[in-house]
Design an enzyme around this catalytic site. Sequence first.
Site, PDB file in Angstrom:
ATOM      1  N   THR A  85      12.242  81.951  10.879  1.00 58.59           N
ATOM      2  CA  THR A  85      11.445  81.459  12.011  1.00 58.59           C
ATOM      3  C   THR A  85      12.275  80.372  12.700  1.00 58.59           C
ATOM      4  O   THR A  85      11.915  79.191  12.661  1.00 58.59           O
ATOM      5  CB  THR A  85      10.088  80.886  11.554  1.00 58.59           C
ATOM      6  OG1 THR A  85      10.311  79.977  10.442  1.00 58.59           O
ATOM      7  CG2 THR A  85       9.136  81.966  11.113  1.00 58.59           C
ATOM      8  N   THR A 121       7.910  79.596   7.197  1.00 60.97           N
ATOM      9  CA  THR A 121       7.260  78.411   7.760  1.00 60.97           C
ATOM     10  C   THR A 121       6.843  78.736   9.188  1.00 60.97           C
ATOM     11  O   THR A 121       7.691  79.068  10.017  1.00 60.97           O
ATOM     12  CB  THR A 121       8.244  77.222   7.748  1.00 60.97           C
ATOM     13  OG1 THR A 121       8.676  77.017   6.406  1.00 60.97           O
ATOM     14  CG2 THR A 121       7.592  75.965   8.279  1.00 60.97           C
ATOM     15  N   GLU A 148       6.534  77.761   1.152  1.00 60.64           N
ATOM     16  CA  GLU A 148       7.590  77.567   0.157  1.00 60.64           C
ATOM     17  C   GLU A 148       8.179  76.163   0.303  1.00 60.64           C
ATOM     18  O   GLU A 148       8.481  75.729   1.397  1.00 60.64           O
ATOM     19  CB  GLU A 148       8.689  78.625   0.391  1.00 60.64           C
ATOM     20  CG  GLU A 148       9.876  78.510  -0.525  1.00 60.64           C
ATOM     21  CD  GLU A 148       9.466  78.598  -1.992  1.00 60.64           C
ATOM     22  OE1 GLU A 148       8.841  79.599  -2.380  1.00 60.64           O
ATOM     23  OE2 GLU A 148       9.774  77.649  -2.742  1.00 60.64           O
ATOM     24  N   PHE A 149       8.372  75.490  -0.845  1.00 62.01           N
ATOM     25  CA  PHE A 149       8.882  74.114  -0.812  1.00 62.01           C
ATOM     26  C   PHE A 149      10.260  73.986  -1.459  1.00 62.01           C
ATOM     27  O   PHE A 149      10.712  72.889  -1.741  1.00 62.01           O
ATOM     28  CB  PHE A 149       7.895  73.160  -1.500  1.00 62.01           C
ATOM     29  CG  PHE A 149       6.513  73.238  -0.914  1.00 62.01           C
ATOM     30  CD1 PHE A 149       6.245  72.654   0.319  1.00 62.01           C
ATOM     31  CD2 PHE A 149       5.493  73.919  -1.565  1.00 62.01           C
ATOM     32  CE1 PHE A 149       4.981  72.738   0.879  1.00 62.01           C
ATOM     33  CE2 PHE A 149       4.226  74.006  -1.009  1.00 62.01           C
ATOM     34  CZ  PHE A 149       3.962  73.411   0.219  1.00 62.01           C
ATOM     35  N   ARG A 151      14.138  73.572  -2.391  1.00 65.33           N
ATOM     36  CA  ARG A 151      15.254  72.843  -1.775  1.00 65.33           C
ATOM     37  C   ARG A 151      16.513  73.651  -2.000  1.00 65.33           C
ATOM     38  O   ARG A 151      16.794  74.040  -3.142  1.00 65.33           O
ATOM     39  CB  ARG A 151      15.418  71.475  -2.446  1.00 65.33           C
ATOM     40  CG  ARG A 151      14.219  70.550  -2.305  1.00 65.33           C
ATOM     41  CD  ARG A 151      14.254  69.472  -3.366  1.00 65.33           C
ATOM     42  NE  ARG A 151      14.199  70.057  -4.720  1.00 65.33           N
ATOM     43  CZ  ARG A 151      14.471  69.396  -5.846  1.00 65.33           C
ATOM     44  NH1 ARG A 151      14.839  68.133  -5.803  1.00 65.33           N
ATOM     45  NH2 ARG A 151      14.391  69.989  -7.020  1.00 65.33           N
ATOM     46  N   GLU A 152      17.268  73.927  -0.938  1.00 65.73           N
ATOM     47  CA  GLU A 152      18.555  74.594  -1.148  1.00 65.73           C
ATOM     48  C   GLU A 152      19.391  73.710  -2.076  1.00 65.73           C
ATOM     49  O   GLU A 152      19.335  72.489  -2.015  1.00 65.73           O
ATOM     50  CB  GLU A 152      19.265  74.825   0.195  1.00 65.73           C
ATOM     51  CG  GLU A 152      18.617  75.962   0.966  1.00 65.73           C
ATOM     52  CD  GLU A 152      19.243  76.231   2.333  1.00 65.73           C
ATOM     53  OE1 GLU A 152      20.420  75.926   2.531  1.00 65.73           O
ATOM     54  OE2 GLU A 152      18.516  76.744   3.199  1.00 65.73           O
ATOM     55  N   PHE A 253      14.799  59.731  -0.840  1.00 69.68           N
ATOM     56  CA  PHE A 253      14.828  60.091   0.584  1.00 69.68           C
ATOM     57  C   PHE A 253      14.914  58.855   1.462  1.00 69.68           C
ATOM     58  O   PHE A 253      14.444  58.844   2.589  1.00 69.68           O
ATOM     59  CB  PHE A 253      13.610  60.954   0.960  1.00 69.68           C
ATOM     60  CG  PHE A 253      13.983  62.403   1.102  1.00 69.68           C
ATOM     61  CD1 PHE A 253      14.520  63.088   0.025  1.00 69.68           C
ATOM     62  CD2 PHE A 253      13.839  63.081   2.302  1.00 69.68           C
ATOM     63  CE1 PHE A 253      14.897  64.411   0.144  1.00 69.68           C
ATOM     64  CE2 PHE A 253      14.216  64.409   2.439  1.00 69.68           C
ATOM     65  CZ  PHE A 253      14.744  65.070   1.359  1.00 69.68           C
ATOM     66  N   CYS A 264      15.861  73.994   8.186  1.00 70.45           N
ATOM     67  CA  CYS A 264      14.414  73.720   8.100  1.00 70.45           C
ATOM     68  C   CYS A 264      13.974  72.457   8.836  1.00 70.45           C
ATOM     69  O   CYS A 264      13.299  72.544   9.853  1.00 70.45           O
ATOM     70  CB  CYS A 264      13.978  73.662   6.637  1.00 70.45           C
ATOM     71  SG  CYS A 264      14.069  75.268   5.834  1.00 70.45           S
ATOM     72  N   LYS A 267      14.315  72.097  12.865  1.00 75.13           N
ATOM     73  CA  LYS A 267      13.527  73.053  13.668  1.00 75.13           C
ATOM     74  C   LYS A 267      12.040  72.965  13.319  1.00 75.13           C
ATOM     75  O   LYS A 267      11.182  73.222  14.166  1.00 75.13           O
ATOM     76  CB  LYS A 267      14.072  74.476  13.538  1.00 75.13           C
ATOM     77  CG  LYS A 267      14.052  75.103  12.151  1.00 75.13           C
ATOM     78  CD  LYS A 267      12.959  76.137  11.972  1.00 75.13           C
ATOM     79  CE  LYS A 267      13.066  76.809  10.621  1.00 75.13           C
ATOM     80  NZ  LYS A 267      11.820  77.314  10.095  1.00 75.13           N
TER      81      LYS A 267
END
Length: 437
Positions: A85, A121, A148-149, A151-152, A253, A264, A267
Amino acid sequence: MRISVIGCGYLGAVHASAMAELGHEVVGVDIDAAKVAELAAGRPPFFEPGLAEILTSATASGRLRFSTDIADAADAEVHFVAVGTPQSAGTNAADLSYVDAAFAALAPHLADGALVVGKSTVPVGTASRLAELLAAVAPQAEVAWNPEFLREGFAVRDTLEPDRLVYGVRDPGGDGRAASVLDRVYRAAIEAGAPRIVTDYATAELVKVAANAFLATKISFINAMAEIADVTGADVTALADAIGHDARIGRRFLNAGVGFGGGCLPKDIRAFTARAEELGRGESLAFLREVDAINLRQRQRVVDLAVAALGGQVHRKRIAVLGVTFKPESDDVRDSPALDVAVQLKGLGADVVATDPEGIENARARHPQLDYVSSTREALRGADLVVLVTEWREYRALDPVDSARLVAGRRIIDARNVLDAAAWRAAGWELRGIGRP
Ligand code: NAD
């Protein structure tokens, strides 16, 4: 269970492999024939730690197959839709054409009682719109949204051991059928104690974008503090440590640097603001525009620091750029701050030599004008300036004394604030971080 996964990119390939690892019979479907061929041969088409192991064992066992033909998904009881998306060209909104196409392609193949589960998403309102469309052409099927959460870089573990499960269902107070199907899919995670939230479509869709908006805000918050630290001589790292001790704030973070990127966060916050405007609530998310602007400013800040470190003369100067991916442990260069910095420096006339443990191939496909070398030592050799932009472990572990012997000028920009500044300065380097004296 018999499961299909439609769209086998960073999310879908991992999801399909992880579902097979859990013992399900899985078919992965993608329109990209080259990707399907790689996956079917048990080779990940991208770098993700731990993926090769589960993909190879699942394809070898026969529990995991891949196909370009959506009809091969017809047997499945549960269909996960994990297509892209991306941001639409020319606007901030999400491009839903892939999701719409996947639902349309799937509809004629749905068995009685099939559950179609969105993982992509999407803007709030998408699930109910697609459920309505599906009700008209495939009333035997039901839609759920299960954001979906992952993390790459940690995608395999995050999929096998999710920190929460969110199910958006048509009627949260109803018969509970969709939720019980998903409970069977995720039995292992639920038995391991993963919290599970069953809610309506809109809430499930919003959970995902709200989480990303919050994370993006946290990063831009500390980068805004770094901008203030820069003009006051304060140290943003000490500041982050100090405020991070407050459990309500937390230290994670909260690292100032070149900012966020990837396929992600950028965008998603843009699509969220665009959707809020469509809903007549643009002002509610106006702050996300500022979050985006602060984030993009950090890339310019790193370029400005590089120019300043070279005394304003960048032309024909050799600049080693360490890292091109948007984060370590990934080969993903989508909206990568590192690549953006490299391209901008090249545009100013510098001889940019970029390196990365995993991302060079993807970076070269997008920006063939840059020079790429595979070894860090080669990148450093003869450099007038080093810019560390992606905090891969091997760059964090660089030895300042050894590195000094390779370069032409001992100048380094630590765009992730990960180096031991005192040790580098002791070895004769001029080091600049972000928001640090
Ligand atoms: P991606 O571009 O890597 O993968 C998308 C895949 O879908 C591609 O392989 C593409 O060929 C395929 N595809 C497109 N149209 C199709 C169709 N009609 N039928 C079958 N396959 C089709 O993207 P991604 O990073 O995997 O992201 C997918 C979705 O998951 C996005 O909505 C993204 O926001 C979301 N998401 C991604 C991550 C992540 O870390 N990558 C995490 C959470 C959520």
